[in-house]
Enzyme design. Structure first.
Site, PDB file in Angstrom:
ATOM      1  CB  CYS A  13      -0.973  -0.013   1.189  1.00  0.00           C
ATOM      2  SG  CYS A  13      -0.184   0.012   2.816  1.00  0.00           S
ATOM      3  CG  ASN A  16       4.383  -1.764   5.173  1.00  0.00           C
ATOM      4  OD1 ASN A  16       5.497  -2.100   5.548  1.00  0.00           O
ATOM      5  ND2 ASN A  16       3.395  -2.643   5.121  1.00  0.00           N
ATOM      6  CB  CYS A  18      -3.647   1.707   7.077  1.00  0.00           C
ATOM      7  SG  CYS A  18      -3.364   3.195   8.053  1.00  0.00           S
ATOM      8  NE  ARG A  19      -4.464   1.553   1.852  1.00  0.00           N
ATOM      9  CZ  ARG A  19      -4.257   2.302   0.777  1.00  0.00           C
ATOM     10  NH1 ARG A  19      -5.134   2.266  -0.207  1.00  0.00           N
ATOM     11  NH2 ARG A  19      -3.201   3.074   0.683  1.00  0.00           N
ATOM     12  CB  SER A  20       0.293  -3.452   2.784  1.00  0.00           C
ATOM     13  OG  SER A  20       1.158  -2.540   3.409  1.00  0.00           O
ATOM     14  CG  ASP A 130      -5.297   6.007   2.342  1.00  0.00           C
ATOM     15  OD1 ASP A 130      -5.311   5.678   3.544  1.00  0.00           O
ATOM     16  OD2 ASP A 130      -4.437   6.752   1.853  1.00  0.00           O
TER      17      ASP A 130
HETATM   18  P1  4NP Z   1      -1.734   2.812   4.126  1.00  0.00           P
HETATM   19  O1  4NP Z   1      -2.388   4.159   4.712  1.00  0.00           O
HETATM   20  O2  4NP Z   1      -1.195   3.165   2.758  1.00  0.00           O
HETATM   21  O3  4NP Z   1      -2.889   1.867   4.050  1.00  0.00           O
HETATM   22  O4  4NP Z   1      -0.668   2.411   5.097  1.00  0.00           O
HETATM   23  C1  4NP Z   1      -1.735   5.376   4.746  1.00  0.00           C
HETATM   24  C2  4NP Z   1      -0.822   5.634   5.745  1.00  0.00           C
HETATM   25  C3  4NP Z   1      -0.215   6.874   5.816  1.00  0.00           C
HETATM   26  C4  4NP Z   1      -0.514   7.846   4.879  1.00  0.00           C
HETATM   27  C5  4NP Z   1      -1.424   7.578   3.872  1.00  0.00           C
HETATM   28  C6  4NP Z   1      -2.028   6.348   3.810  1.00  0.00           C
HETATM   29  N1  4NP Z   1       0.084   9.130   4.962  1.00  0.00           N
HETATM   30  O5  4NP Z   1      -0.272   9.994   4.173  1.00  0.00           O
HETATM   31  O6  4NP Z   1       0.952   9.334   5.833  1.00  0.00           O
END
Ligand code: 4NP
Length: 163
Positions: A13, A16, A18-20, A130
């Site tokens: 993602c 790294n 939240c989703r992955s 997201d």
């Molecule tokens: P992820 O979520 O891609 O599912 O881990 C996010 C985590 C952090 C951010 C965006 C999405 N950020 O903008 O910091």
């Protein structure tokens, strides 16, 4: 063509956190529940580097824990070129992740590079949304989608392995 007798799966993602890592924990738990841990290896990474070294977001950890999956020991890392030499399946959470991964992918990569949710064709969406800036229930939805697609991905790996 598979790289070794083991099948290696990398979930990707943006951050790294939240989703992955949720997909990493859910898919690994499924692999263990089916006694396939010796055959399938699971990892996760982010296309971005902002959260490298950090554990998953507290909200992702809490939802996973509530559903019986402990992702607290995972630490974020950034995806790298060499991942394409190691992994057979590089699985993106959304189209932006996929676009970034396609830029990184060496020409000789012969594994799967694509989205995750198409492994669950019954779902009405193709991207894992997201949840980072959204409400807490976004993490419930993320977990639901990931749980569903994990079954489909495992079935596909087993189908490919039996050929
Ligand atoms: P992820 O979520 O891609 O599912 O881990 C996010 C985590 C952090 C951010 C965006 C999405 N950020 O903008 O910091």
């Amino acid at each position: 063509m598979k790289k070794t007798s083991k099948t290696r799966v990398l979930f990707v993602c943006l951050g790294n956190i939240c989703r992955s890592p949720t997909a990493h924990g859910v898919f690994e738990a499924l692999v263990e529940a089916r006694s396939l841990a010796g055959q399938i290896e699971v990892d996760s990474a982010g296309t971005g580097d902002w959260h490298v070294g950090f554990p998953p977001d507290k909200r992702a950890q809490a939802e996973a824990r509530r559903r019986g999956v402990d992702i607290s020991s995972l630490r974020a890392r950034q995806v790298k070129n060499a991942d394409f030499d190691r992994f057979d399946y590089v699985v993106a959470m959304d189209e932006a992740n996929l676009r970034d991964l396609k830029r990184l992918m060496p020409e000789h990569f012969s594994g799967y590079l694509g989205l995750f949710l198409p492994f669950a064709p019954e779902l009405d969406i193709s991207e894992v949304p997201d949840p980072y800036y959204g409400a807490a229930n976004g993490f419930v939805r993320v977990f639901d989608l990931i749980e569903c697609a994990s079954e489909g991905l495992l079935a596909e790996i087993q189908r490919a392995d039996s050929n």
